[in-house]
Design a protein around this motif. Structure first.
Motif, PDB file in Angstrom:
ATOM      1  N   GLY A  68       0.765  -1.225   0.000  1.00  0.00           N
ATOM      2  CA  GLY A  68       0.000   0.000   0.000  1.00  0.00           C
ATOM      3  C   GLY A  68       0.799   1.280   0.000  1.00  0.00           C
ATOM      4  O   GLY A  68       0.878   1.958   1.002  1.00  0.00           O
ATOM      5  N   VAL A  69       1.385   1.638  -1.115  1.00  0.00           N
ATOM      6  CA  VAL A  69       2.154   2.866  -1.288  1.00  0.00           C
ATOM      7  C   VAL A  69       3.085   3.089  -0.095  1.00  0.00           C
ATOM      8  O   VAL A  69       3.049   4.094   0.595  1.00  0.00           O
ATOM      9  CB  VAL A  69       1.255   4.100  -1.537  1.00  0.00           C
ATOM     10  CG1 VAL A  69       2.088   5.291  -1.973  1.00  0.00           C
ATOM     11  CG2 VAL A  69       0.211   3.811  -2.584  1.00  0.00           C
ATOM     12  N   ASN A  70       3.874   2.063   0.176  1.00  0.00           N
ATOM     13  CA  ASN A  70       4.946   2.119   1.165  1.00  0.00           C
ATOM     14  C   ASN A  70       4.460   2.274   2.606  1.00  0.00           C
ATOM     15  O   ASN A  70       5.113   2.909   3.415  1.00  0.00           O
ATOM     16  CB  ASN A  70       5.963   3.206   0.817  1.00  0.00           C
ATOM     17  CG  ASN A  70       7.351   2.827   1.290  1.00  0.00           C
ATOM     18  OD1 ASN A  70       7.639   1.670   1.531  1.00  0.00           O
ATOM     19  ND2 ASN A  70       8.193   3.812   1.417  1.00  0.00           N
ATOM     20  N   GLU A  71       3.301   1.706   2.951  1.00  0.00           N
ATOM     21  CA  GLU A  71       2.862   1.666   4.358  1.00  0.00           C
ATOM     22  C   GLU A  71       3.847   0.848   5.177  1.00  0.00           C
ATOM     23  O   GLU A  71       4.204   1.213   6.268  1.00  0.00           O
ATOM     24  CB  GLU A  71       1.461   1.066   4.470  1.00  0.00           C
ATOM     25  CG  GLU A  71       0.364   2.016   4.092  1.00  0.00           C
ATOM     26  CD  GLU A  71       0.190   3.135   5.098  1.00  0.00           C
ATOM     27  OE1 GLU A  71       0.221   2.891   6.313  1.00  0.00           O
ATOM     28  OE2 GLU A  71       0.037   4.269   4.647  1.00  0.00           O
ATOM     29  N   PHE A  72       4.229  -0.323   4.641  1.00  0.00           N
ATOM     30  CA  PHE A  72       5.313  -1.090   5.254  1.00  0.00           C
ATOM     31  C   PHE A  72       5.955  -1.973   4.208  1.00  0.00           C
ATOM     32  O   PHE A  72       5.389  -2.249   3.154  1.00  0.00           O
ATOM     33  CB  PHE A  72       4.871  -1.885   6.488  1.00  0.00           C
ATOM     34  CG  PHE A  72       3.863  -2.973   6.251  1.00  0.00           C
ATOM     35  CD1 PHE A  72       4.263  -4.276   6.020  1.00  0.00           C
ATOM     36  CD2 PHE A  72       2.505  -2.699   6.322  1.00  0.00           C
ATOM     37  CE1 PHE A  72       3.339  -5.284   5.844  1.00  0.00           C
ATOM     38  CE2 PHE A  72       1.578  -3.712   6.141  1.00  0.00           C
ATOM     39  CZ  PHE A  72       1.986  -5.003   5.905  1.00  0.00           C
ATOM     40  N   THR A  73       7.190  -2.368   4.496  1.00  0.00           N
ATOM     41  CA  THR A  73       7.971  -3.187   3.581  1.00  0.00           C
ATOM     42  C   THR A  73       8.388  -4.457   4.299  1.00  0.00           C
ATOM     43  O   THR A  73       8.789  -4.407   5.458  1.00  0.00           O
ATOM     44  CB  THR A  73       9.238  -2.429   3.126  1.00  0.00           C
ATOM     45  OG1 THR A  73       8.838  -1.187   2.555  1.00  0.00           O
ATOM     46  CG2 THR A  73      10.022  -3.222   2.102  1.00  0.00           C
ATOM     47  N   VAL A  74       8.272  -5.586   3.612  1.00  0.00           N
ATOM     48  CA  VAL A  74       8.736  -6.859   4.150  1.00  0.00           C
ATOM     49  C   VAL A  74       9.811  -7.381   3.200  1.00  0.00           C
ATOM     50  O   VAL A  74       9.582  -7.468   1.993  1.00  0.00           O
ATOM     51  CB  VAL A  74       7.591  -7.895   4.269  1.00  0.00           C
ATOM     52  CG1 VAL A  74       8.131  -9.238   4.719  1.00  0.00           C
ATOM     53  CG2 VAL A  74       6.521  -7.395   5.222  1.00  0.00           C
ATOM     54  N   GLU A  75      10.976  -7.690   3.758  1.00  0.00           N
ATOM     55  CA  GLU A  75      12.056  -8.274   2.968  1.00  0.00           C
ATOM     56  C   GLU A  75      12.305  -9.676   3.480  1.00  0.00           C
ATOM     57  O   GLU A  75      12.293  -9.908   4.697  1.00  0.00           O
ATOM     58  CB  GLU A  75      13.317  -7.421   3.075  1.00  0.00           C
ATOM     59  CG  GLU A  75      13.128  -6.055   2.450  1.00  0.00           C
ATOM     60  CD  GLU A  75      14.369  -5.193   2.499  1.00  0.00           C
ATOM     61  OE1 GLU A  75      15.348  -5.573   3.172  1.00  0.00           O
ATOM     62  OE2 GLU A  75      14.353  -4.133   1.858  1.00  0.00           O
ATOM     63  N   ALA A  76      12.497 -10.614   2.562  1.00  0.00           N
ATOM     64  CA  ALA A  76      12.687 -12.006   2.963  1.00  0.00           C
ATOM     65  C   ALA A  76      13.690 -12.696   2.053  1.00  0.00           C
ATOM     66  O   ALA A  76      13.864 -12.315   0.889  1.00  0.00           O
ATOM     67  CB  ALA A  76      11.351 -12.753   2.912  1.00  0.00           C
ATOM     68  N   LYS A  77      14.336 -13.702   2.601  1.00  0.00           N
ATOM     69  CA  LYS A  77      15.228 -14.573   1.841  1.00  0.00           C
ATOM     70  C   LYS A  77      14.802 -15.999   2.157  1.00  0.00           C
ATOM     71  O   LYS A  77      14.630 -16.363   3.323  1.00  0.00           O
ATOM     72  CB  LYS A  77      16.683 -14.362   2.259  1.00  0.00           C
ATOM     73  CG  LYS A  77      17.661 -15.268   1.529  1.00  0.00           C
ATOM     74  CD  LYS A  77      19.084 -15.004   1.991  1.00  0.00           C
ATOM     75  CE  LYS A  77      20.067 -15.947   1.337  1.00  0.00           C
ATOM     76  NZ  LYS A  77      21.438 -15.723   1.822  1.00  0.00           N
ATOM     77  N   PHE A  78      14.587 -16.803   1.107  1.00  0.00           N
ATOM     78  CA  PHE A  78      14.126 -18.172   1.305  1.00  0.00           C
ATOM     79  C   PHE A  78      14.555 -19.068   0.159  1.00  0.00           C
ATOM     80  O   PHE A  78      14.956 -18.584  -0.899  1.00  0.00           O
ATOM     81  CB  PHE A  78      12.598 -18.226   1.474  1.00  0.00           C
ATOM     82  CG  PHE A  78      11.820 -17.617   0.335  1.00  0.00           C
ATOM     83  CD1 PHE A  78      11.366 -18.403  -0.713  1.00  0.00           C
ATOM     84  CD2 PHE A  78      11.534 -16.262   0.318  1.00  0.00           C
ATOM     85  CE1 PHE A  78      10.642 -17.841  -1.754  1.00  0.00           C
ATOM     86  CE2 PHE A  78      10.809 -15.694  -0.717  1.00  0.00           C
ATOM     87  CZ  PHE A  78      10.366 -16.489  -1.759  1.00  0.00           C
TER      88      PHE A  78
END
Length: 193
Positions: A57-67
């Motif tokens: 949502g227009v940079n409300e929050f960011t999730v970064e993941a490695k899998f």
């Protein structure tokens, strides 16, 4: 004449084509309804190590993941649908607004701070292992709709928006361009309200 050599060659060709899909590359998924953007970079190796950046949502929050992506089996016959397992190695969420902090704290026990990453593997990624369905498309690939923490709860339908391969662009520049497009379309929509 040796008939064994052609048989061995045919078996090798059959095994090569029965393997997992070749999906290395950079992909993007945009949900124009919710303004969510996902960038996935899949490495060229046997473990399909993947780094993703989800911007909600227009940079409300960011999730970064490695899998890692493990292709468990192809249960679809000729449909090309794979059962997959994602083994999460890392995962952080960074809220960029008070609403995002509240949303993340409602989903995960613990506290979040504005613009500071917090580890979320246990709460957002089923403690490390998630189960999904996967199929390649002409433009990239599709994944299942929803989150499954067990094989028995694996999705049965695909998400509406597919991941499309991005050629000759860095993930950062693509994310910037996607966010600009989303912001521009939101601004235009506001003008006509």
């Amino acid at each position: 004449m040796n008939f064994l050599a052609p048989v061995v060659l045919l078996l090798l060709v059959a095994v090569a084509f029965a393997g997992t899909p070749n999906i290395q590359g950079t992909y993007r998924q945009i949900n124009y309804d919710t303004n969510d953007v996902t960038i996935a970079v899949i490495e060229d190796d046997d473990d399909y190590v993947t780094r993703t950046t989800y911007t909600f949502g227009v940079n409300e929050f960011t999730v970064e993941a490695k899998f890692r992506i493990e292709f468990e089996d192809d249960d679809s016959g000729d449909q090309g649908v794979w059962n997959v397992k994602y083994e999460y190695l890392e995962g952080t969420a960074t809220p960029h607004s008070a609403d995002a902090i509240e949303a993340l704290e409602n989903s995960c026990s613990g506290s979040f701070r504005l613009n500071e990453p917090t580890t979320v593997v246990d709460c957002l990624f089923c403690g490390g292992d998630r189960y999904d369905i996967f199929r390649t498309t002409d433009k990239g690939f599709e994944i299942g709709e929803g989150i499954a923490c067990s094989r028995t709860d694996r999705p049965t339908r695909f998400e509406e928006y597919e991941f499309e391969e991005i050629r000759s662009a860095s993930a950062a520049s693509v994310l910037s361009a996607c966010m600009f497009t989303v912001l521009l379309s939101s601004a235009i929509a506001l003008l006509f309200m």
